[in-house]
Design an enzyme around this catalytic site. Structure first.
Site, PDB file in Angstrom:
ATOM      1  N   GLU A 154       0.816  -1.222   0.000  1.00 41.19           N
ATOM      2  CA  GLU A 154       0.000   0.000   0.000  1.00 41.19           C
ATOM      3  C   GLU A 154       0.844   1.264   0.000  1.00 41.19           C
ATOM      4  O   GLU A 154       0.309   2.362  -0.130  1.00 41.19           O
ATOM      5  CB  GLU A 154      -0.953  -0.031   1.204  1.00 41.19           C
TER       6      GLU A 154
HETATM    7  C1  NAG Z   1      -2.459   7.886  -1.320  1.00 44.92           C
HETATM    8  O1  NAG Z   1      -1.583   7.077  -0.556  1.00 44.92           O
HETATM    9  C2  NAG Z   1      -0.354   7.706  -0.264  1.00 44.92           C
HETATM   10  C3  NAG Z   1       0.554   6.663   0.331  1.00 44.92           C
HETATM   11  O2  NAG Z   1      -0.040   6.050   1.436  1.00 44.92           O
HETATM   12  C4  NAG Z   1      -0.610   8.902   0.640  1.00 44.92           C
HETATM   13  O3  NAG Z   1       0.588   9.542   0.955  1.00 44.92           O
HETATM   14  C5  NAG Z   1      -1.547   9.853  -0.089  1.00 44.92           C
HETATM   15  O4  NAG Z   1      -1.908  10.897   0.757  1.00 44.92           O
HETATM   16  C6  NAG Z   1      -2.808   9.123  -0.554  1.00 44.92           C
HETATM   17  N1  NAG Z   1      -3.569  10.026  -1.417  1.00 44.92           N
HETATM   18  C7  NAG Z   1      -4.822  10.317  -1.178  1.00 44.92           C
HETATM   19  C8  NAG Z   1      -5.462  11.234  -2.156  1.00 44.92           C
HETATM   20  O5  NAG Z   1      -5.443   9.851  -0.239  1.00 44.92           O
END
Ligand code: NAG
Ligand code: NAG
Length: 304
Positions: A154
């Site tokens: 993840e």
């Molecule tokens: C997507 O996941 C990344 C890694 O965990 C994180 O840093 C990021 O904020 C997330 N993006 C959203 C839009 O939630």
């Protein structure tokens, strides 16, 4: 009469063209329930979980992680981080002997390790990661007599092409050498996560049997119609894949069984797109006596 026969040809040809995508579409409904187990130290056992004999049931051991004991990335050298005490080789042999419809997979990665350290996909190089992963995971798969593998990274310290190549080469090796017979991926709706899994899907999708899409990572209070839209979106992303529907029993988000999850399943069933259900997680379901596992399997068993 002769005239009529020649007229048929141009009629048949376009019909045939339209039929091709239908033949290639993912197959219809499946009586498959998959459940993650062993991540939360709740002493849950395979024998605690009710299993309907008409359902194919996959336990997904959570997790095998390529991190050292000092909680830093170990470049593909995986170790077992699920509850080895309750979910060890003899427990696996025993549940498989008692329930022939059960198969057992291991999931790689997960969200965190230790107190709250994010697990990162952090290979030093494609070749070294793949070689370490093949060696360590082959050892684990044989020791535990596993049937499948699930990919649930993840967080990423590498780029999507590197992820696709590492995981694609790993799955190629494990399947060609019959170390595992099925593979799944567990993406959710986050731009970074999706770019990695979609790069993998594009090049190695033919090796991936199921997409455990984490629909419970959507907002709490998702409605049935929103859920149907999300399902369509992800079925387009993972084209021709078996996208499974899912809910969490840990109080996470998405469309809960109380708010219409099984109504959405009924709609997908009528559309012949219900490829199976998965649940996060057995550890969380234990205290409610696995009520939703029973309901899910009764629902799946009713599929014609
Ligand atoms: C997507 O996941 C990344 C890694 O965990 C994180 O840093 C990021 O904020 C997330 N993006 C959203 C839009 O939630
Ligand atoms: C892999 O990790 C284990 C500990 O989990 C360690 O004992 C072993 O030496 C490591 N193997 C390699 C090749 O680094």
């Amino acid at each position: 009469m002769e005239m009529k026969k020649t007229l048929l040809l141009p009629l048949i040809f376009p019909v045939f063209l339209f039929a091709v995508p239908i033949i290639h579409a993912a197959p219809g409904n499946s009586k498959l329930l998959r459940e993650y187990i062993g991540a939360e130290g709740k002493n849950v056992k395979f024998s605690d979980v009710p299993i309907h004999s008409d359902i194919e049931f996959h336990f997904i051991l959570s997790f095998a992680i390529d991190y050292s004991t000092s909680l830093s990335p170990s470049n593909g050298n995986f170790s077992v981080q699920w509850d080895k005490h309750n979910l060890g080789p003899s427990a696996i042999a025993s549940i498989k002997a008692r329930k022939p419809s059960v198969k057992v997979a291991m999931s790689l990665g997960g969200d965190t390790i230790g107190e709250n350290t994010h697990v990162h996909f952090a290979p030093k190089s494609i070749n070294s990661w793949v070689s370490n992963a093949v060696a360590s995971l082959t050892r684990i798969a044989k020791e535990y007599d596993l049937d499948g593998i699930d990919i649930d990274y993840e967080h990423f310290s590498s780029d999507p092409d590197t992820f696709a190549e590492c995981i694609g080469q790993l799955l190629t090796h494990l399947k060609q050498n019959k170390i595992v017979s099925f593979a799944s991926i567990a993406p959710y709706d986050n731009a970074t996560v999706q770019s990695n899994y979609l790069a993998l899907w594009k090049k190695y999708g033919h090796l991936i049997d199921y997409v455990n899409f984490q629909f419970y990572a959507y907002d709490k209070g998702t409605t049935v119609s929103q859920f149907m839209k999300y399902f369509e979106d992800q079925s387009c992303n993972y084209r021709d894949g078996k996208v499974l529907v899912s809910f969490g029993t840990d109080g996470s988000g998405g469309l809960s069984p109380a708010k219409g999850f099984f109504e959405a399943c009924g709609r997908l069933k009528r559309l012949r797109k219900l490829h199976g259900i998965f649940i996060w997680s057995a550890d969380d379901s234990k205290k409610a006596g696995f009520r939703l596992e029973k309901q899910s399997q009764n629902f799946l068993a009713s599929i014609q």
